[in-house]
Design a protein around this motif. Structure first.
Motif, PDB file in Angstrom:
ATOM      1  N   GLU A   1     -10.234  20.118 -12.947  1.00 37.92           N
ATOM      2  CA  GLU A   1     -10.219  19.385 -11.687  1.00 37.92           C
ATOM      3  C   GLU A   1      -9.331  18.164 -11.835  1.00 37.92           C
ATOM      4  N   SER A   2      -8.652  17.794 -10.764  1.00 40.90           N
ATOM      5  CA  SER A   2      -7.825  16.589 -10.801  1.00 40.90           C
ATOM      6  C   SER A   2      -8.679  15.364 -10.512  1.00 40.90           C
ATOM      7  N   PRO A   3      -8.648  14.361 -11.375  1.00 43.09           N
ATOM      8  CA  PRO A   3      -9.438  13.151 -11.123  1.00 43.09           C
ATOM      9  C   PRO A   3      -8.889  12.300  -9.985  1.00 43.09           C
ATOM     10  N   ILE A   4      -7.710  12.639  -9.483  1.00 43.65           N
ATOM     11  CA  ILE A   4      -7.119  11.844  -8.399  1.00 43.65           C
ATOM     12  C   ILE A   4      -7.517  12.400  -7.031  1.00 43.65           C
ATOM     13  N   SER A   5      -8.034  13.629  -7.010  1.00 43.64           N
ATOM     14  CA  SER A   5      -8.329  14.279  -5.727  1.00 43.64           C
ATOM     15  C   SER A   5      -9.258  13.454  -4.843  1.00 43.64           C
TER      16      SER A   5
ATOM     17  N   GLY B   1       0.813  -1.213   0.000  1.00 42.08           N
ATOM     18  CA  GLY B   1       0.000   0.000   0.000  1.00 42.08           C
ATOM     19  C   GLY B   1       0.839   1.253   0.000  1.00 42.08           C
ATOM     20  N   SER B   2       1.988   1.208   0.664  1.00 39.96           N
ATOM     21  CA  SER B   2       2.860   2.381   0.704  1.00 39.96           C
ATOM     22  C   SER B   2       3.395   2.714  -0.688  1.00 39.96           C
ATOM     23  N   THR B   3       3.637   1.692  -1.507  1.00 40.23           N
ATOM     24  CA  THR B   3       4.099   1.914  -2.881  1.00 40.23           C
ATOM     25  C   THR B   3       3.006   2.576  -3.705  1.00 40.23           C
ATOM     26  N   VAL B   4       1.779   2.090  -3.556  1.00 35.66           N
ATOM     27  CA  VAL B   4       0.651   2.670  -4.290  1.00 35.66           C
ATOM     28  C   VAL B   4       0.436   4.117  -3.860  1.00 35.66           C
ATOM     29  N   SER B   5       0.498   4.383  -2.566  1.00 41.98           N
ATOM     30  CA  SER B   5       0.311   5.747  -2.068  1.00 41.98           C
ATOM     31  C   SER B   5       1.385   6.684  -2.606  1.00 41.98           C
ATOM     32  N   ARG B   6       2.619   6.209  -2.636  1.00 39.22           N
ATOM     33  CA  ARG B   6       3.713   7.042  -3.139  1.00 39.22           C
ATOM     34  C   ARG B   6       3.499   7.396  -4.611  1.00 39.22           C
ATOM     35  N   ASP B   7       3.061   6.404  -5.392  1.00 42.19           N
ATOM     36  CA  ASP B   7       2.801   6.665  -6.811  1.00 42.19           C
ATOM     37  C   ASP B   7       1.617   7.607  -6.993  1.00 42.19           C
ATOM     38  N   LEU B   8       0.563   7.394  -6.216  1.00 41.99           N
ATOM     39  CA  LEU B   8      -0.607   8.275  -6.313  1.00 41.99           C
ATOM     40  C   LEU B   8      -0.238   9.711  -5.967  1.00 41.99           C
ATOM     41  N   ASN B   9       0.612   9.888  -4.983  1.00 45.75           N
ATOM     42  CA  ASN B   9       1.035  11.243  -4.619  1.00 45.75           C
ATOM     43  C   ASN B   9       1.785  11.912  -5.767  1.00 45.75           C
ATOM     44  N   LEU B  10       2.633  11.146  -6.451  1.00 46.56           N
ATOM     45  CA  LEU B  10       3.361  11.680  -7.599  1.00 46.56           C
ATOM     46  C   LEU B  10       2.398  12.072  -8.715  1.00 46.56           C
ATOM     47  N   PHE B  11       1.494  11.162  -9.083  1.00 52.79           N
ATOM     48  CA  PHE B  11       0.572  11.433 -10.180  1.00 52.79           C
ATOM     49  C   PHE B  11      -0.390  12.572  -9.828  1.00 52.79           C
ATOM     50  N   SER B  12      -0.798  12.623  -8.555  1.00 44.00           N
ATOM     51  CA  SER B  12      -1.673  13.702  -8.116  1.00 44.00           C
ATOM     52  C   SER B  12      -0.987  15.058  -8.252  1.00 44.00           C
ATOM     53  N   ALA B  13       0.297  15.107  -7.882  1.00 42.55           N
ATOM     54  CA  ALA B  13       1.055  16.355  -8.021  1.00 42.55           C
ATOM     55  C   ALA B  13       1.128  16.784  -9.482  1.00 42.55           C
ATOM     56  N   ALA B  14       1.275  15.814 -10.376  1.00 41.53           N
ATOM     57  CA  ALA B  14       1.325  16.132 -11.804  1.00 41.53           C
ATOM     58  C   ALA B  14       0.000  16.707 -12.281  1.00 41.53           C
ATOM     59  N   PHE B  15      -1.108  16.104 -11.865  1.00 46.86           N
ATOM     60  CA  PHE B  15      -2.419  16.599 -12.281  1.00 46.86           C
ATOM     61  C   PHE B  15      -2.705  17.980 -11.695  1.00 46.86           C
ATOM     62  N   MET B  16      -2.273  18.209 -10.446  1.00 44.56           N
ATOM     63  CA  MET B  16      -2.502  19.529  -9.846  1.00 44.56           C
ATOM     64  C   MET B  16      -1.681  20.600 -10.554  1.00 44.56           C
TER      65      MET B  16
ATOM     66  N   ALA C   1      -0.904  20.465 -13.746  1.00 42.02           N
ATOM     67  CA  ALA C   1      -1.616  20.666 -15.012  1.00 42.02           C
ATOM     68  C   ALA C   1      -2.843  21.558 -14.820  1.00 42.02           C
ATOM     69  N   LYS C   2      -3.443  21.483 -13.654  1.00 39.57           N
ATOM     70  CA  LYS C   2      -4.612  22.324 -13.365  1.00 39.57           C
ATOM     71  C   LYS C   2      -4.216  23.763 -13.058  1.00 39.57           C
ATOM     72  N   ARG C   3      -3.263  23.938 -12.154  1.00 40.51           N
ATOM     73  CA  ARG C   3      -2.951  25.274 -11.647  1.00 40.51           C
ATOM     74  C   ARG C   3      -2.053  26.088 -12.567  1.00 40.51           C
ATOM     75  N   GLU C   4      -1.109  25.404 -13.245  1.00 40.85           N
ATOM     76  CA  GLU C   4      -0.100  26.143 -13.998  1.00 40.85           C
ATOM     77  C   GLU C   4      -0.245  26.028 -15.516  1.00 40.85           C
ATOM     78  N   TRP C   5      -0.726  24.893 -16.002  1.00 37.57           N
ATOM     79  CA  TRP C   5      -0.778  24.702 -17.446  1.00 37.57           C
ATOM     80  C   TRP C   5      -2.168  24.949 -18.034  1.00 37.57           C
TER      81      TRP C   5
END
Length: 336
Positions: free
Chosen positions: A149-153, A123-138, A140-144
């Motif tokens: 809305e981020s679908p990972i939120s 689970g810790s591996t999945v959480s770490r990956d989700l945090n990375l992908f979530s940061a990427a989507f955020m 893309a939302k805020r700066e690009w």
């Protein structure tokens, strides 16, 4: 302005505004016009973004954002992105306008449970990956401006496992060093022996494996008994005090002339340690457990704030819950 063409018995509407292209087919021209007018209005109002894919977003993030992070963990983030694109091509190819929280929840569950092709991960591996992908989507939302809305939120993370508490017994440490061919009497000339030296050095200093293999002679101040680490995992420099045993290991390595000092890469250290551990018949121990052992030993000398200064922890809860693991016997000795 939208364009309309009749093909066979249907009407095709096409829109090209602000770099966004959309099209649709309809039974009548009136339906096509109504759709195109509404979609064009959304584009002009900024409610529709360009048709990028999940893969494009993640790759742009690791190219543009990851290298600027304080911890400079670019290679790790790049590998995680490429692993998702390789193992989940359907998700990676989805348009950002089509991807939903349910897609990421399905990805999460597949990673946790595994299937015929892929093994389940922690689970810790999945959480770490989700945090990375979530940061990427955020980003893309805020700066690009790619998404609204981020679908990972809304995707829940797996529960964190209980922190490791494994510490090596002295007998296990001795057996591992013996299996690696390291002794305090001879210079560790082979890579395997230097792995043993690095293991003992980790226990003495509580330094991370990456910090140890990157250590250079110019970073060591023997007269003042400390090593300076100009770049660490959290991006901040720090200095680590050196015990007499740690200094003795450094003096063993100096004549060998390696630069960095231990003459090992992170992958070599990991592979050699695993082989030595297995030959020694020691189970359930990782190289990183040496950091917990080192901090627990240092806690007999330093208070928690001093310990955090040595280890580089900014969150004292992590230091306490994950790395500082005294036994009841340890605490009883301090009472005595």
């Amino acid at each position: 302005m939208p364009s309309y063409r009749k093909r066979g018995g249907v009407w095709r509407a096409e829109i090209a505004r602000k770099g966004i292209r959309k099209s649709g087919t309809f039974n009548t021209k009136a339906e096509a016009v109504a759709w195109a007018t509404a979609e064009e209005a959304k584009i002009m109002a900024g409610k529709v973004t360009a048709d990028h894919t999940v893969a494009e977003l993640l790759r742009r993030y690791v190219t543009m954002v990851s290298p600027k992070k304080a911890n400079r963990n670019t290679k790790f983030e790049y590998n995680r992105v490429e692993a998702l694109i390789r193992d989940y091509p359907e998700l990676a190819a989805k348009k950002l306008s089509d991807v939903r929280a349910a897609d990421w929840a399905a990805w999460r569950d597949d990673r946790l449970n595994g299937n015929g092709e892929r093994k389940a991960v922690a689970g810790s591996t999945v959480s770490r990956d989700l945090n990375l992908f979530s940061a990427a989507f955020m980003t893309a939302k805020r700066e690009w401006g790619w998404i609204h809305e981020s679908p990972i939120s809304g995707v829940s993370r797996p529960r964190d496992p209980q922190p490791r508490s494994r510490r090596p017994e002295q007998d296990e440490i001795d057996r591992i060093c013996l299996a690696l061919g390291y002794t305090t009497d001879e210079p560790p000339e082979t890579a395997t022996a230097r792995c043993g030296a690095a293991y003992l050095f980790a226990i003495e200093t509580a330094m991370r494996a990456g910090e140890i293999v990157g250590l250079r002679l110019q970073d060591i101040h023997k007269e003042k008994r400390y090593a300076h680490l100009p770049r660490t995992k959290n991006g901040s420099a720090r200095s680590v005090p050196l015990s007499s045993r740690a200094l003795a290991i450094i003096e063993q390595l100096e004549p060998l002339g390696h630069d960095p000092l231990f003459g090992l890469t992170s992958s070599q250290l990991d592979a050699l340690f695993r082989k030595g551990r297995d030959r020694a018949g020691v189970e359930g121990l990782t190289f990183h457990d040496s950091r917990r052992e080192g901090l627990t030993r240092l806690a007999k000398i330093f208070n928690v704030m001093e310990l955090a200064k040595i280890s580089g922890h900014r969150d004292l809860r992590i230091l306490q819950n994950v790395y500082y693991a005294p036994t009841a016997e340890d605490l009883a000795e301090r009472l005595a």
